[in-house]
Design an enzyme around this catalytic site. Structure first.
Site, PDB file in Angstrom:
ATOM      1  N   HIS A  78      48.297  -9.976 -23.751  1.00  0.00           N
ATOM      2  CA  HIS A  78      49.653 -10.417 -23.385  1.00  0.00           C
ATOM      3  C   HIS A  78      49.715 -10.957 -21.953  1.00  0.00           C
ATOM      4  CE1 HIS A  78      53.942 -10.515 -22.695  1.00  0.00           C
ATOM      5  NE2 HIS A  78      53.865  -9.526 -21.821  1.00  0.00           N
ATOM      6  N   HIS A 102      51.874  -8.357 -14.128  1.00  0.00           N
ATOM      7  CA  HIS A 102      53.304  -8.058 -14.194  1.00  0.00           C
ATOM      8  C   HIS A 102      53.653  -6.761 -14.904  1.00  0.00           C
ATOM      9  CE1 HIS A 102      53.012  -9.912 -18.237  1.00  0.00           C
ATOM     10  NE2 HIS A 102      54.100  -9.239 -18.514  1.00  0.00           N
ATOM     11  N   GLU A 106      54.827  -1.176 -14.332  1.00  0.00           N
ATOM     12  CA  GLU A 106      55.759  -0.630 -15.328  1.00  0.00           C
ATOM     13  C   GLU A 106      55.050   0.216 -16.379  1.00  0.00           C
ATOM     14  OE1 GLU A 106      58.817  -2.360 -18.724  1.00  0.00           O
ATOM     15  OE2 GLU A 106      58.371  -3.566 -16.951  1.00  0.00           O
ATOM     16  N   ASP A 107      53.845  -0.194 -16.785  1.00  0.00           N
ATOM     17  CA  ASP A 107      53.215   0.424 -17.953  1.00  0.00           C
ATOM     18  C   ASP A 107      51.933   1.188 -17.661  1.00  0.00           C
ATOM     19  OD1 ASP A 107      55.228  -0.593 -19.491  1.00  0.00           O
ATOM     20  OD2 ASP A 107      54.120  -2.354 -20.147  1.00  0.00           O
ATOM     21  N   ASP A 169      57.064 -14.324 -19.488  1.00  0.00           N
ATOM     22  CA  ASP A 169      56.857 -13.052 -20.183  1.00  0.00           C
ATOM     23  C   ASP A 169      57.735 -12.976 -21.430  1.00  0.00           C
ATOM     24  OD1 ASP A 169      56.235 -10.305 -20.693  1.00  0.00           O
ATOM     25  OD2 ASP A 169      58.007  -9.700 -19.557  1.00  0.00           O
ATOM     26  N   ASP A 289      74.864 -36.544 -32.536  1.00  0.00           N
ATOM     27  CA  ASP A 289      73.648 -36.593 -31.719  1.00  0.00           C
ATOM     28  C   ASP A 289      72.489 -35.839 -32.359  1.00  0.00           C
ATOM     29  OD1 ASP A 289      74.849 -34.142 -31.433  1.00  0.00           O
ATOM     30  OD2 ASP A 289      74.533 -33.981 -29.276  1.00  0.00           O
TER      31      ASP A 289
END
Length: 750
Positions: A78, A102, A106-107, A169, A289
């Site tokens: 990921h 990133h 957090e993980d 992300d 359109d």
């Protein structure tokens, strides 16, 4: 708990025009995937520090080594895919390192300080900005989401790369969403369409925004997605030959006038088509359109020259010419739009822009970034970020999570009304904005003292909806104050917050004064000498009720949130006995029928933790069992209970002390009246099909009326009032009705 987005078993089927972004290369080896990423970046940015990029990859791989995705592949796939998306956008090395890192804070066990030490301040700041507040013990998911978004917005102001990484992300998570539960798919898709896609739009990132919206739409409403994409594809195939002929004709006509240009055929995206069908309640044949051509030329002069060539060849459709070159959109989008009636009576849209305009329209702030190496983000006066600075400033005082998210979503919607002051200054406001919104956009004092407005020289009501090109003059008077009624029609969060602030202060003063009188009156009745009560005692009792100051407790008494006897029993326990609890505390607390403002017998709601407050369902929304609800204390009437989706909730909740937690009582089996308006094709048998769905659910129909729609020659409107047991049953019948051929839209009328 670590989030684990799922790799889909195959690519999500999109129409050819929607599959613009190249997917990250598929590989069984993380090393091989990384090497292909590095080679790709090196081909575009050969002078960058690739040792730093590899160190970020190695660090992230080591920290995620024990984590796998639901599909079974390493979790590191990921972050690599996110970095690949950022590389396609030609972002700098800090952004690419952040993409790889990133999720580490957090993980995993990694910390921001560790990231700072190893990769520098810029990377640490961006990683911290992207990290959600999942490890902080907040009360609920709504509060956690609101604070995470608030944190992200603050980080964006300092470094725009934060949101670019977050959008990449979210894009990859949407591309790999298929194996998650239906509930999680809907939640992530809804959040994307309501929050992240509008942010991408406001930053001018049209290409990314389009894919976010289409993928979110696919998971939010699969049935509507399938219907819209099928309609688009059938018309695209049927019109392919004619559209190609138009494209060739345009090229030839432009060449005759010596206008250099590239001409492309384009098809409107599924989400945009769906939105137009739903909002305007039209058939797809009326979407002018849906098909079109895009002309990219070399100068602004030739853009207008090309427009003249198009109008000379085909008749323009009145009201469909838009000049976003002279007046760019707030996200700096520039283009000329016109719709014309083509060969065979088929309407199509033409968009005309320069190469630079096209680059900005597709990539927005990311395109701007490529020419600003060494800087964190856009200049102070960059319009694409100025709205964010204002937004963060306006939202600093909004502490309630629901209010914050609601205001944010309003501010993120595309701004479409361009008005002028008498001196010629352009003011950009949301659609249907009013003179009050205009006044507050000029200055807070102008808004507070607004007493009237002139639009194009004519006096208009303050709730008058402004239109493009209106010249607005605000009339003011010193000493005037905002009216509470303004909250029912203002459209901008800035105006709403400023009005609430004034009303809040005024109402709070009244509540404090009333609370003091109520307490003193009850003390005299019970023989309690308030002169012997010390300030320290009052502060201690206020703390027991969750109030930080004595004034907060007095205001709560004024609103009726607590009874004076309850407070006195704590201040003078030897003189005042506490109120006796009710015999059956679990039973729902309701007002006697003669005292209740509503007439419906709904013994289904109770106040959490309190047993002496009257409750009634507000008629403006008539909440039904299963819907999230919120209570609002009204003096002398008890607690009005609204659905959290009620249009009036945000207007009422200007005083936080009036809010109170309520819940659906167990065991009650009342039915709830709901009014539905169904917009359909005008054909025989439609009403019978709709009522058969109600009969199959054993639903009582209180009233039903069908008539032709005056706004469209081939459509009809069916209005019905039915009785449902709960939200789930209502959702079942609405879903079943949407499956009926010819049903265009269904709305619940509050």
């Amino acid at each position: 708990m670590a989030k684990q987005p799922v790799e889909s078993p195959g690519p999500i089927p999109l129409p050819p025009h929607a599959a613009d972004a190249a997917p990250a290369p598929v590989s069984t080896s993380l090393d091989e995937t990384y090497q292909r990423l590095e080679d790709f970046v090196r081909s575009r940015r050969p002078a960058d520090d690739f040792e730093a990029l590899r160190r970020a990859f190695e660090f992230a791989r080591e920290r995620h080594s024990k984590q796998t995705r639901v599909s079974g592949e390493p979790y590191m796939a990921h972050p690599l895919a996110v970095a690949w998306i950022l590389a396609e956008m030609q972002m700098d090395m800090v952004c690419l390192q952040t993409g790889l890192l990133h999720d580490t804070v957090e993980d995993t066990t990694a910390t921001v300080d560790e990231i700072r030490k190893l990769f520098g301040e810029d990377v640490a700041r961006c990683v911290n900005g992207v990290t959600k507040l999942s490890k902080i013990n907040l009360h609920n998911r709504e509060e956690r989401q609101a604070e995470s978004v608030r944190k992200m917005l603050l980080a964006m102001v300092e470094d725009i790369r934060v949101i670019i990484v977050k959008l990449a992300d979210r894009l990859h998570n949407l591309r790999t969403l298929q194996s998650l539960s239906r509930e999680r798919q809907e939640r992530i898709a809804a959040e994307t369409i309501e929050l992240y896609a509008p942010i991408a739009h406001r930053l001018g990132m049209g290409k990314l925004r389009g894919e976010l919206e289409d993928l979110g739409f696919r998971y939010l409403d699969p049935q509507a997605w399938n219907e819209v994409t099928a309609e688009i594809e059938s018309r695209r195939q049927a019109s392919e030959h004619g559209l190609e002929e138009i494209r060739v004709t345009v090229e030839e006509k432009l060449a005759e006038e010596h206008i250099p240009a590239k001409v492309y055929a384009r098809v409107k995206r599924p989400w945009s088509v769906h939105q137009k069908l739903r909002k305007q309640r039209i058939s797809i044949d009326q979407v002018y359109d849906l098909l079109g051509v895009r002309i990219i030329t070399d100068s602004v002069k030739n853009c207008y020259a090309a427009l003249g060539v198009i109008h000379n060849e085909w008749h323009p459709i009145p009201g469909r010419i838009k000049d976003f070159i002279a007046i760019p959109r707030p996200n700096l989008y520039q283009s000329l739009h016109t719709s014309v009636m083509g060969p065979g009576g088929v309407a199509f849209e033409v968009q005309i822009r320069t190469e630079e305009m096209h680059r900005v329209a597709e990539e927005g702030i990311a395109a701007h970034w490529k020419y600003k190496e060494g800087k964190r983000g856009p200049a102070e006066d960059d319009q694409r970020i100025a709205w964010l600075r204002q937004l963060v400033e306006w939202q600093r005082e909004v502490r309630d999570p629901a209010d914050f998210m609601s205001n944010l979503k309003v501010d993120l919607y595309p701004e479409e009304v361009y008005c002028f002051t008498p001196m010629g200054r352009v003011v950009v406001l949301p659609r249907d904005a009013t003179p009050v919104d205009f006044a507050y956009s000029i200055h807070t004092h102008v808004g507070h003292t607004c007493t009237g407005a002139k639009v194009n020289g004519r006096m208009v009501p303050l709730k008058h909806g402004l239109r493009n090109g209106d010249i607005v003059e605000i009339l003011t008077q010193n000493g005037s104050q905002p009216s509470r009624d303004w909250l029912s029609f203002v459209k901008t969060a800035r105006a709403r917050n400023k009005i609430r602030h004034v009303i809040n202060a005024t109402e709070r003063e009244k509540a404090i004064e009333l609370g003091q009188k109520v307490l003193e009156r009850e003390a005299r009745r019970l023989g309690v000498a308030m002169s012997r009560v010390t300030r320290q005692q009052m502060e201690a009792v206020a703390g027991e009720y969750g109030c930080s100051k004595i004034e907060d407790l007095q205001a709560a008494l004024g609103w009726g949130k607590f009874s004076a006897r309850q407070v006195l029993s704590k201040l003078a326990p030897n003189e005042v006995a506490p109120e006796a609890p009710p015999e059956t505390p679990a039973a729902p607390t309701v007002a006697p029928e003669r005292e209740r403002p509503g007439s419906e017998k709904d013994y289904v709601i109770q106040v959490k933790g309190m047993n002496d407050l009257l409750t009634y369902r507000a008629k403006c929304c008539n909440a039904i069992r299963g819907e999230p609800i919120v209570g609002y204390i009204t003096r002398g009437k008890g607690v009005a209970v609204h659905s959290k989706n009620c249009p009036n909730v945000q207007n009422l909740m200007y005083e936080a002390e009036r809010k109170i937690d309520v819940e659906w009582a167990r065991g009650a089996r009342d039915s709830f009246q709901v009014r539905l308006v169904v917009h359909t094709d005008d054909r025989a048998g439609m009403l019978n099909q709709l009522t058969q769905i109600l009969f199959s659910e054993d639903i009582n129909i209180r009233s039903v009326e069908a008539h032709a729609d005056e706004k469209s020659f081939d459509s009809a409107v069916v209005e019905m009032t039915v009785e449902v047991r709960d939200k789930k049953q209502l959702e079942r019948i609405v879903t079943a009705m949407r499956r009926v051929s010819g049903v265009r839209d269904i709305e619940r009328v509050h």
